[in-house]
Design a protein around this motif. Sequence first.
Motif, PDB file in Angstrom:
ATOM      1  N   VAL A  76     -12.244  33.947  40.344  1.00 36.87           N
ATOM      2  CA  VAL A  76     -12.499  33.106  40.972  1.00 36.87           C
ATOM      3  C   VAL A  76     -12.364  32.030  40.295  1.00 36.87           C
ATOM      4  O   VAL A  76     -11.987  31.531  39.234  1.00 36.87           O
ATOM      5  N   LEU A  77     -11.716  30.781  41.361  1.00 36.17           N
ATOM      6  CA  LEU A  77     -11.409  29.575  40.921  1.00 36.17           C
ATOM      7  C   LEU A  77     -12.455  28.635  41.591  1.00 36.17           C
ATOM      8  O   LEU A  77     -12.576  28.349  42.856  1.00 36.17           O
ATOM      9  N   ILE A  78     -13.036  27.660  40.648  1.00 34.15           N
ATOM     10  CA  ILE A  78     -13.885  26.638  41.098  1.00 34.15           C
ATOM     11  C   ILE A  78     -13.312  25.096  40.959  1.00 34.15           C
ATOM     12  O   ILE A  78     -12.895  24.959  39.763  1.00 34.15           O
ATOM     13  N   VAL A 115     -13.770  33.481  35.844  1.00 33.39           N
ATOM     14  CA  VAL A 115     -13.990  32.234  36.737  1.00 33.39           C
ATOM     15  C   VAL A 115     -13.164  31.214  35.887  1.00 33.39           C
ATOM     16  O   VAL A 115     -13.315  30.986  34.745  1.00 33.39           O
ATOM     17  N   ASP A 116     -12.340  30.691  36.686  1.00 30.49           N
ATOM     18  CA  ASP A 116     -11.619  29.343  36.148  1.00 30.49           C
ATOM     19  C   ASP A 116     -12.391  28.204  36.774  1.00 30.49           C
ATOM     20  O   ASP A 116     -12.561  28.264  38.013  1.00 30.49           O
ATOM     21  N   MET A 117     -12.728  27.038  36.080  1.00 28.35           N
ATOM     22  CA  MET A 117     -13.447  25.876  36.873  1.00 28.35           C
ATOM     23  C   MET A 117     -12.753  24.671  36.310  1.00 28.35           C
ATOM     24  O   MET A 117     -12.463  24.453  35.159  1.00 28.35           O
ATOM     25  N   VAL A 118     -12.304  23.914  37.100  1.00 26.50           N
ATOM     26  CA  VAL A 118     -11.294  22.777  36.927  1.00 26.50           C
ATOM     27  C   VAL A 118     -12.202  21.430  37.339  1.00 26.50           C
ATOM     28  O   VAL A 118     -12.147  21.235  38.644  1.00 26.50           O
ATOM     29  N   GLU A 119     -12.913  20.966  36.303  1.00 21.79           N
ATOM     30  CA  GLU A 119     -13.412  19.549  36.657  1.00 21.79           C
ATOM     31  C   GLU A 119     -12.938  18.292  36.037  1.00 21.79           C
ATOM     32  O   GLU A 119     -12.682  18.403  34.981  1.00 21.79           O
ATOM     33  N   ILE A 120     -12.534  17.638  36.797  1.00 20.97           N
ATOM     34  CA  ILE A 120     -11.577  16.372  36.455  1.00 20.97           C
ATOM     35  C   ILE A 120     -12.392  15.492  35.472  1.00 20.97           C
ATOM     36  O   ILE A 120     -11.856  14.793  34.371  1.00 20.97           O
ATOM     37  N   PHE A 161     -29.800  18.599  33.368  1.00 18.07           N
ATOM     38  CA  PHE A 161     -29.992  19.678  34.282  1.00 18.07           C
ATOM     39  C   PHE A 161     -29.735  21.171  33.904  1.00 18.07           C
ATOM     40  O   PHE A 161     -28.726  21.890  34.127  1.00 18.07           O
ATOM     41  N   PRO A 162     -30.661  21.447  32.605  1.00 12.32           N
ATOM     42  CA  PRO A 162     -30.248  22.679  32.286  1.00 12.32           C
ATOM     43  C   PRO A 162     -30.457  23.834  33.270  1.00 12.32           C
ATOM     44  O   PRO A 162     -29.863  24.799  32.974  1.00 12.32           O
ATOM     45  N   THR A 163     -31.371  23.874  34.212  1.00 12.15           N
ATOM     46  CA  THR A 163     -31.368  24.961  35.265  1.00 12.15           C
ATOM     47  C   THR A 163     -30.131  25.373  36.015  1.00 12.15           C
ATOM     48  O   THR A 163     -29.997  26.317  36.893  1.00 12.15           O
ATOM     49  N   ILE A 164     -29.123  24.045  36.296  1.00 11.32           N
ATOM     50  CA  ILE A 164     -28.178  24.184  37.029  1.00 11.32           C
ATOM     51  C   ILE A 164     -26.872  24.406  36.129  1.00 11.32           C
ATOM     52  O   ILE A 164     -26.087  25.254  36.536  1.00 11.32           O
ATOM     53  N   SER A 165     -26.855  23.942  34.910  1.00 14.30           N
ATOM     54  CA  SER A 165     -25.635  24.152  34.131  1.00 14.30           C
ATOM     55  C   SER A 165     -25.698  25.259  33.119  1.00 14.30           C
ATOM     56  O   SER A 165     -24.729  25.527  32.287  1.00 14.30           O
ATOM     57  N   ASN A 166     -26.693  26.155  33.284  1.00 14.25           N
ATOM     58  CA  ASN A 166     -26.967  27.232  32.233  1.00 14.25           C
ATOM     59  C   ASN A 166     -25.873  28.306  32.180  1.00 14.25           C
ATOM     60  O   ASN A 166     -26.191  29.050  31.031  1.00 14.25           O
ATOM     61  N   GLU A 167     -24.931  28.233  32.953  1.00 15.88           N
ATOM     62  CA  GLU A 167     -24.024  29.380  32.746  1.00 15.88           C
ATOM     63  C   GLU A 167     -22.518  28.718  32.381  1.00 15.88           C
ATOM     64  O   GLU A 167     -21.569  29.452  32.361  1.00 15.88           O
ATOM     65  N   LEU A 168     -22.706  27.525  32.101  1.00 12.51           N
ATOM     66  CA  LEU A 168     -21.309  26.685  31.739  1.00 12.51           C
ATOM     67  C   LEU A 168     -20.920  27.282  30.437  1.00 12.51           C
ATOM     68  O   LEU A 168     -19.417  27.179  30.120  1.00 12.51           O
ATOM     69  N   GLU A 169     -21.355  27.916  29.665  1.00 14.94           N
ATOM     70  CA  GLU A 169     -21.091  28.336  28.454  1.00 14.94           C
ATOM     71  C   GLU A 169     -20.882  30.156  28.475  1.00 14.94           C
ATOM     72  O   GLU A 169     -20.403  30.628  27.634  1.00 14.94           O
ATOM     73  N   ASN A 170     -20.791  30.544  29.725  1.00 14.33           N
ATOM     74  CA  ASN A 170     -20.930  31.935  30.126  1.00 14.33           C
ATOM     75  C   ASN A 170     -19.356  32.308  29.452  1.00 14.33           C
ATOM     76  O   ASN A 170     -18.319  31.636  29.963  1.00 14.33           O
ATOM     77  N   PRO A 171     -18.944  33.430  28.456  1.00 15.76           N
ATOM     78  CA  PRO A 171     -17.762  33.823  28.156  1.00 15.76           C
ATOM     79  C   PRO A 171     -16.756  34.132  29.144  1.00 15.76           C
ATOM     80  O   PRO A 171     -15.595  34.067  28.970  1.00 15.76           O
ATOM     81  N   LYS A 172     -17.336  34.480  30.460  1.00 15.10           N
ATOM     82  CA  LYS A 172     -16.492  34.852  31.552  1.00 15.10           C
ATOM     83  C   LYS A 172     -15.757  33.480  32.387  1.00 15.10           C
ATOM     84  O   LYS A 172     -15.153  33.792  33.235  1.00 15.10           O
ATOM     85  N   LEU A 173     -16.399  32.147  31.624  1.00 17.20           N
ATOM     86  CA  LEU A 173     -15.992  31.230  32.558  1.00 17.20           C
ATOM     87  C   LEU A 173     -14.984  30.316  31.494  1.00 17.20           C
ATOM     88  O   LEU A 173     -15.204  30.230  30.439  1.00 17.20           O
ATOM     89  N   ASP A 180      -9.242  35.912  44.053  1.00 18.70           N
ATOM     90  CA  ASP A 180      -9.684  36.133  45.338  1.00 18.70           C
ATOM     91  C   ASP A 180     -10.534  35.219  45.923  1.00 18.70           C
ATOM     92  O   ASP A 180     -10.687  35.220  47.379  1.00 18.70           O
ATOM     93  N   LEU A 181     -10.965  34.254  45.275  1.00 22.22           N
ATOM     94  CA  LEU A 181     -11.851  33.432  46.018  1.00 22.22           C
ATOM     95  C   LEU A 181     -11.476  31.875  45.290  1.00 22.22           C
ATOM     96  O   LEU A 181     -11.440  31.624  43.945  1.00 22.22           O
ATOM     97  N   ILE A 182     -11.396  30.855  46.069  1.00 26.25           N
ATOM     98  CA  ILE A 182     -11.256  29.430  45.576  1.00 26.25           C
ATOM     99  C   ILE A 182     -12.518  28.587  46.244  1.00 26.25           C
ATOM    100  O   ILE A 182     -12.572  28.945  47.565  1.00 26.25           O
ATOM    101  N   ILE A 183     -13.275  28.137  45.525  1.00 23.52           N
ATOM    102  CA  ILE A 183     -14.299  27.141  45.992  1.00 23.52           C
ATOM    103  C   ILE A 183     -14.044  25.643  45.647  1.00 23.52           C
ATOM    104  O   ILE A 183     -13.782  25.513  44.473  1.00 23.52           O
ATOM    105  N   ILE A 184     -13.811  24.839  46.668  1.00 20.65           N
ATOM    106  CA  ILE A 184     -13.758  23.523  46.464  1.00 20.65           C
ATOM    107  C   ILE A 184     -14.921  22.791  46.513  1.00 20.65           C
ATOM    108  O   ILE A 184     -15.389  22.473  47.573  1.00 20.65           O
TER     109      ILE A 184
END
Lengths: 284, 284
Positions: free
Chosen positions: B79-81, B102-107, B119-131, B150-154
């Motif tokens: 997945v790409l976000i 998951v690749d995530m590209v945030e400018i 926002f710990p309940t929202i950001s809590n997977e940003l350290e996930n090793p799959k990301l 397989d999936l790109i989320i804009i």
Amino acid sequence: MELWYTEEQTDNVRLSLKVKQHLFSDHSDFQQVDVFETAEYGRLMTLDGLVMVTEKDEFVYHDMITHVAMAVNPEIKNVLIIGGGDGGTAREVLRYPQIQHVDMVEIDKMVCDVAKEFFPTISNELENPKLALYYEDGVAYMKGKNSVYDLIIIDSTDPVGPGEGLFTTEFYTDCFNALTENGILINQNESPVYEQFAKEAVRANSKLKKIFPEVHVYQAQIPTYPSGYWLFGFASKKFHPTKDVKADVWNKLGLKTKYYNTELHLGAFALPNYVKEFFNNGNV
Amino acid sequence: MELWYTEEQTDNVRLSLKVKQHLFSDHSDFQQVDVFETAEYGRLMTLDGLVMVTEKDEFVYHDMITHVAMAVNPEIKNVLIIGGGDGGTAREVLRYPQIQHVDMVEIDKMVCDVAKEFFPTISNELENPKLALYYEDGVAYMKGKNSVYDLIIIDSTDPVGPGEGLFTTEFYTDCFNALTENGILINQNESPVYEQFAKEAVRANSKLKKIFPEVHVYQAQIPTYPSGYWLFGFASKKFHPTKDVKADVWNKLGLKTKYYNTELHLGAFALPNYVKEFFNNGNV
């Protein structure tokens, strides 16, 4: 100079609409009635300072409070509208050729008068000969009616002020008795987003479930109502709102609608989990 | 004393939220970033003064931008976000055990830093090793990728400011090339209610239709976004979003979601007539 109308949707949330002109302001025997010309939503009627109807988004509310029941039972002939003084619900009901008679019971004549003067595209069927308009209390009107109506639409304000009695078990029981064996009751059922509205939504739903065998909730997006996310109740003596929908029959009527269609009919009953849980658990 | 945050949703409509505390305010290299503690919606992050995310209603947006695609193709592994700096989309994607990477590209790194702090309940997977998190321009990142995701989320802001390049034909073409043959593209697609947003929604949809064989629009109720009625785009190389949904497979996963369910999945694609007409006619 700028003029803004602001609704305090909750103590903590406000929606403000830019106003071009404040066209009408008076206090009826029941409530404060105002009309504004807004920049975004066309004309706006407020009751006690709360949005009742706007020209731009009224089609959502009036489509959804009317066509869902009419598509489930295309044999509906006699209809009662409680409230609905702006005339939008009557306008939609009277589009069906099979309708023989509509009784409309609006407690506040000023609402109808103001609708006729300032909202001609909404009120334009209030003089239809199939419609009998009673300026009476809906609660009193319902007493002792037996098997008269195929459809009752409770097009009320919120359960504070003049609309309060329209959210009681006693009133819903009178409605049940007033309906024929094919009868359907539709009510505007508040919003699930803010606690005070959600509690009223669940309370109304719980009362209906004790009286009607089929009680369901459906949804629509009405931007000028609190949260923009609004619910309706569907209660019936025998029809299921999605299993029994007559989509082909409705589509053959060829009615042009800006919001409603028969696919959306099914989708409107597919509620988010948090809303389903409110209604299943009976609390918010 | 009262403190209120007000968003000018259009020149003529404002939403105001009561604020308990202004927790953060800074200007990154790209935009103004603020965090407020609100009375109704919990914590709120704004970018250039516009609502990006609130604690209370973020679940709607993140459920709907993620689970629709995952239920159509449960085989999604890579997945790409693009954007999504608060981490909510990554959090939902990473709930699926089949996800490999998951690749995530945030400018804007500041958005992620602020999300992690406030926002710990929202950001809590940003350290996930799959990301893998890249602080880069999404437009540049997409160049030359071939059959990777397989999936790109804009998960972008609106098409003004830093998000503008994420609404172009060129960018959508790069996305098409970066997708595998089963690929799905999801984009946040604005609101149909206010003209300026509706025009952007139709424009994005028209561009996607020139590139992808399957392009559809679906809806959700997000109270803090303009009008409360928000759209998403679903574009795919081969899957139809409702005919190809694997409801049983998705339900067997047993994921608990507050908004999404597989009946709502179908309902979300049942658009009101006025919205269908916008997209069919290509103009508002």
